[in-house]
Design a protein around this motif. Structure first.
Motif, PDB file in Angstrom:
ATOM      1  N   PRO A 170       0.807  -1.217   0.000  1.00 25.96           N
ATOM      2  CA  PRO A 170       0.000   0.000   0.000  1.00 25.96           C
ATOM      3  C   PRO A 170       0.839   1.266   0.000  1.00 25.96           C
ATOM      4  CG  PRO A 170      -0.859  -1.597   1.575  1.00 25.96           C
ATOM      5  CD  PRO A 170       0.456  -2.123   1.102  1.00 25.96           C
ATOM      6  N   THR A 171       1.992   1.264   0.688  1.00 27.55           N
ATOM      7  CA  THR A 171       2.827   2.460   0.730  1.00 27.55           C
ATOM      8  C   THR A 171       3.372   2.796  -0.647  1.00 27.55           C
ATOM      9  OG1 THR A 171       3.444   1.914   2.993  1.00 27.55           O
ATOM     10  CG2 THR A 171       4.831   3.500   1.824  1.00 27.55           C
ATOM     11  N   THR A 207      -5.728   5.581   0.706  1.00 28.19           N
ATOM     12  CA  THR A 207      -4.503   5.281  -0.038  1.00 28.19           C
ATOM     13  C   THR A 207      -4.638   5.654  -1.500  1.00 28.19           C
ATOM     14  OG1 THR A 207      -4.078   3.440   1.465  1.00 28.19           O
ATOM     15  CG2 THR A 207      -2.842   3.475  -0.597  1.00 28.19           C
ATOM     16  N   SER A 257     -10.226   4.922  -1.491  1.00 29.31           N
ATOM     17  CA  SER A 257      -9.746   4.791  -0.117  1.00 29.31           C
ATOM     18  C   SER A 257      -8.783   5.929   0.163  1.00 29.31           C
ATOM     19  CB  SER A 257      -9.061   3.434   0.091  1.00 29.31           C
ATOM     20  OG  SER A 257      -7.914   3.332  -0.726  1.00 29.31           O
ATOM     21  N   LEU A 308       0.684   4.235  -2.772  1.00 28.78           N
ATOM     22  CA  LEU A 308       0.399   5.630  -2.487  1.00 28.78           C
ATOM     23  C   LEU A 308       1.421   6.538  -3.151  1.00 28.78           C
ATOM     24  CD1 LEU A 308      -1.222   7.764  -1.013  1.00 28.78           C
ATOM     25  CD2 LEU A 308       0.194   7.371   1.023  1.00 28.78           C
TER      26      LEU A 308
END
Length: 292
Positions: free
Chosen positions: A138-139, A167, A165, A142
């Motif tokens: 997820p990082t 993210t 979301s 993003l």
């Protein structure tokens, strides 16, 4: 004088003869004696010839021993044909027992497109997706999304079709929608996504997914650790230390995984094994009962 010495030597040697021949007057030659002599002669010739052939033969022998060497690579040689799936949808991965993809894999693997009759329709191309790590983070998503938004001069915020979301708040490309759906564990169908309709090349890839076959061949060097390598359809990635394949927009049952193993061996290739019947899995075919 010299003749006497030679005669004396001959008589001395005769004293050591343990197989003295009888006189011809007392020799009796019989039919059975001739048969026994002939059988003995043929037996001697047969044993000599068989031992000579065995000595000259280079039949490989199997030996099991503990390999105590370190930091050595294992070479895998293979030539596999998947006649019902195109090369664009096939990936090769080397995975260890924990599910992590092996990195820094030395390979010399090529893909060749085939028609449904098994005839080549293009020149072989080297595959560059072996040993590359693909994770669902997820990082990183993003950061990738922020970079895409920074480069987007129009500053638009496309719809994620309910998968928005914190993210991924906006989906301006087909990949953004795909990542958002993956975060939600939703099925992704690009034909119904507006951002994906303009990707003609991707749609073309989907159209020929089941209209072509693929031949994968070459060598693969992996670390000598417990693990496996496999050829499977769909994009592969690691998610929570699990190795999975994304086959969207299709389902797993849509793929006909019938395959032909033309060659599979480990270590250096030996011509002597090829001349004695080859490796156990050479020229084997596995037919899938499900799929198209």
């Amino acid at each position: 004088m010299s003749q006497k010495k030679s005669f004396f030597c001959m008589n001395t040697l005769k004293q050591f003869d343990a197989f003295a021949k009888p006189l011809e007057e007392v020799q009796i030659k019989t039919v059975w004696g001739g048969i026994v002599s002939l059988v003995c002669f043929l037996t001697i010739v047969f044993l000599m010839v068989s031992n000579l052939v065995e000595y000259l033969d280079n039949t490989p022998t199997e030996e099991l021993f503990v390999d105590t060497s370190r930091n050595k690579k294992l070479q895998i040689n293979f030539d596999i044909i998947v006649p019902k799936i195109s090369c664009d949808f096939l990936v090769l991965d080397a995975v260890d027992n924990s599910g992590e993809t092996h990195l820094q894999v030395d390979h010399n693997i090529y893909k060749r497109r085939l028609n449904l009759e098994g005839q080549p329709i293009s020149d072989p191309e080297k595959s560059d997706d072996v040993g590359s790590k693909k994770t669902l983070n997820p990082t990183s998503m993003l950061k990738s999304n922020e970079t895409d938004n920074a480069n987007n001069t129009a500053e638009l915020c496309g719809s994620c079709y309910g998968a928005e979301s914190l993210t991924i708040p906006c989906c301006n490309t087909c990949d953004d929608v795909k990542r958002a759906y993956k975060m939600k564990n939703w099925d992704f169908h690009p034909y119904s996504i507006e951002q994906c309709k303009n990707q003609s090349s991707q749609n073309e890839m989907y159209d020929k997914a089941f209209k072509e076959g693929c031949q994968l061949y070459g060598t693969l060097l992996v670390n000598r650790v417990s693990g496996s390598f496999h050829i499977a359809p769909g994009m592969s990635f690691s998610f929570n230390h699990m190795h999975v394949h994304d086959v969207h927009p299709f389902s797993s049952s849509s793929f006909n995984t019938t395959h032909i193993i033309r060659h599979l061996s480990f270590g250096q290739k030996l011509e002597s094994i090829t001349s004695h019947g080859g490796n156990p899995l050479d020229s084997t075919e596995s037919i899938a009962e499900e799929g198209k």
